[in-house]
Structure formats: structure tokens, C-alpha cells
Design an enzyme around this catalytic site. Sequence first.
Site, short mmCIF file in Angstrom:
data_model
loop_
_atom_site.label_atom_id
_atom_site.label_comp_id
_atom_site.label_asym_id
_atom_site.label_seq_id
_atom_site.Cartn_x
_atom_site.Cartn_y
_atom_site.Cartn_z
N LYS A 1 0.82 -1.21 0.00
CA LYS A 1 0.00 0.00 0.00
C LYS A 1 0.85 1.26 0.00
O LYS A 1 0.38 2.33 -0.39
CB LYS A 1 -0.97 -0.03 1.17
CG LYS A 1 -2.05 -1.09 0.98
CD LYS A 1 -3.17 -1.02 1.97
CE LYS A 1 -4.29 -1.98 1.59
NZ LYS A 1 -3.92 -3.41 1.76
N ASP A 2 2.12 1.14 0.40
CA ASP A 2 3.01 2.30 0.34
C ASP A 2 3.16 2.85 -1.08
O ASP A 2 3.36 4.05 -1.27
CB ASP A 2 4.40 1.93 0.87
CG ASP A 2 4.40 1.72 2.38
OD1 ASP A 2 3.65 2.42 3.09
OD2 ASP A 2 5.17 0.85 2.85
#
Length: 463
Positions: A112-113
Amino acid sequence: MRYVSTRGQAPVLSFEEAMMTGLARDGGLYVPETIPQISTDDIAALAGKSYEEIAFTIMRPFIGDTFTDDEFRAIIARAYAGFGHDARAPLVQLDDNHFLLELFHGPTLAFKDFAMQLIGQLFQASLSRSGKRVTIVGATSGDTGSAAIEAFRGLPNVDVVILFPHGRVSEVQRRQMTTPSEDNVHALALDGDFDDCQARLKDMFNHFEFRDKVGLAGVNSINWARVLAQVVYYFSSAVSLGAPHRKVSFTVPTGNFGDIFAGYIAKRMGLPIDRLIVATNQNDILHRALSGQGYVTSGVTPSISPSMDIQVSSNFERALFDAYDRDGAAVAQLMDELKSDGGFQISQGAMQVLQDLFGSGRASEDETSATITDMQARTGEILCPHSAVAVKVAQEQPKTATPMITLATAHPAKFPAAVEAATGIHPPLPKRMADLYDRSERVTRVANDLAALETLINERRRA
Ligand SMILES: *Cc1c(COP(=O)(O)O)cnc(C)c1O
């Protein structure tokens, strides 16, 4: 580039507006009106380029005139500077023709980064130009919250408030949310479960007076900019295995269908992808739907791959929109049925489209655990449980000459209990965050009460 809603009734927006809006006003999700095409020559020219250069080439056509080329390059550079691997998304070989795309080298050790870091920089660039401020509020069962905090910490025009269920996130996840010291970061431990957190978040968005007062904004997985950021690593990995001259397939551990949908967009742009395989854990609504059994909810059973424990898969609506020939009224009707009856059947025509595009499979808890054990023994690669679900499903696919790339979505150290149970090894945190357990925590415990929450958020945010 213009963006339209999957339910056909909301205003058509620019990239910047769609990014700031998140959910469309008709309840739908924004998608590009047309998909930009990339030529075979342009794909071939990506070979040997840095991740950031590939990101610029792939995403540029989607952002319209929101940013100049120089601004957009600078945004991308800042977004990925904090990653712990120069390749950003390195490929590792598992066997003859099976590769693992490691997407866990970002600041919170989860894929998700890739999207959050970019969206943080996009928001800040847009807000600093308009002079506006926003309060990002998110609800999390773990990974999304820490990724959002890492992305927005210290940004001048943003406050970030994360609600998580008190006592129900892992220690690593909690510490990632409570140890950042910047005064625009607010971690709130709510007395309740994840559904309570999500319900209060929804209440806040529906309370228009509060929403306008604090400039409420959301960055959940339906935000188009998040999907867009994820398209990039499909290109970077395919090119390093020989695309466009050689096809590749992907298997993706799937929850809300954001990551796999990004793969679909890559394919629509012209990347020669053979198969896109949706991998689910025991919460297998997507596998059942893609196997022709209808899209029918059946409750959530907690698993060792918690980020894939979903009841409904919000981004699947985007795939349905295309499968129904972009008929917003038809999608709106399906979503009404989902709400009233807990499910819907997919028309034969749409089912054909979906099955031509997506394969699927599921892995049980035992299979997931056994895959972690087996991979460690045979290759030394330690998988997180989410990645193991996908490796298992990929291994079950018919063998072909086309390379299979399985996405590894989290670092094993984020899920130490499941990994240790399967391998006997306690996976260490990477050096750059080895002091996570020594940093001091800052968190406010809150009651499951809308009025109290709103008062607290309004007081805490920097005006
Ligand atoms: C969010 C998440 C997923 C699921 O991704 P979707 O885009 O929701 O399908 C899988 N693995 C991990 C580790 C995640 O955090």
C-alpha cells in the site's frame, strides 16, 4: 483526461477533482473516460529505466494538465525516496518460471506504500497551490492506517487521523501508527471493532457540516489515484522479464480488488499480459463470483492473512462497469441488490467478459501455512501469509511457457506469528526500523461515539 462514475449519475471530473473527491456523489467509483494506449515501442523503451522513470511514462497520460512534467517528476521522486530498495519493486525467482514481485520495501513494509506515498505528495502539491487544508480521516484494521500516516506525516496542508480498533491490531501495526512524532498525525484507538471504526468514518462523511468544517478527505482503496500508482509495477516487472516481446501472467493476493484492477488497466493500456489470477483466502467471495456462482456475501471469517478478510470487494465495481459495457444504470442496480439482498447474479454476457480476463483460486489456512513452510525450505524466501495465498494459487495454475509473476504484498516481519508457526523462524524487521519497539507511542483512546470523535478531531487538527 476526464473521469466518469461507475454509476453514471455523478459529475464528470478532472484527475485532480477525482483524486480529492474519492467516492462519487452517486455512490460510484471514478474511472478514466478512456484508457490511454502505450505502443509496443514505448513499452520496449522502458527496459533498463528506473522505477521512477517508468512511473512517469505510465502515469503521465492519466493526470491531464493537473501538474507540469517537472512537477510530476518531482512528486514521483519524493514519493519513492523513502523505499528501502533501489529497485523499489524487485523481482525474485522462485522456480523455473515463477517469480515473486516484492512490493514490501516501502516505509510500512506493505504494497500500500506504493499508492499512499504517491497520493500524499499529490495531495500536498495540489493543496499548496490552492492554499487549502484537509483532514484525512481513515479507518483501518492495520495496514492502510500506517501507510496513510507514513504518507502524510509532516505535510504542511494535511492533518491525518486514523481510527483503529483498540486491542485488535498487531503490535507492529499499532506501533507504526503511534510512534510518528509529527503534530499532524493523530492515532485514535476506538473502543469497538473494525466495523465500528468504518461506521463512524462513514457517519463523519455523511455529516456535511462537520465534513465541510474540517475539510474531510478520504484515501481509501477506491481512490482512483491509488489504483493508478499500482499500474506501474505491472509494467516494470513485465519489462524486466522481456515484455513487450514476451507475455507474462500475474497472480495477485486480493481483497478489495484494487491491486488486481491495476493489472487489468495495464493490460488495457497495451501491456501483453496473458492471465490475471485473483487469489483469495477462505473469504472467497471473488473466487466464487468468478467461478460463476454469483456475487453473494457470506460474512467474514478471520484468517492469518487479515488484509484480505473482506465481506465485499469495493473495487470490483470498476470491473463490473466495463463488463457491463459501461452501463452505469446496470451497475447501480447490482449495487442496490447487493445492499438489499446481500448479493447479485452476474449476467451471462458480463460473466463471459470477466472470465476471459480473470482466473481465480483460493487457499485455505492450512494451505497458506504449508506454502510458507515449503517456500522457506526450498528457496529460503520467507513469505507473508498474503503472499503465500497467492503463491499457492499460482502453483495450481496450468504450467505454460509464459512466466508467472506473483505479487508479494507484505514483509513477513509484519505477520511474525503466522510466519514463526510455519517456519520456526521469527522474521526480523529490516534494519532501518529495528528500533520500532523502542520508540515512544502517542495514541488517544476514544469511545465509539460520533459527537465525541468529531469534537476531538476538530480540536486536534492544526487550524
Ligand atoms: C490490502 C492488502 C491486500 C489486498 O489488496 P487489494 O488491493 O485490496 O485487493 C493484500 N495483501 C496485503 C498485505 C494488503 O495490505
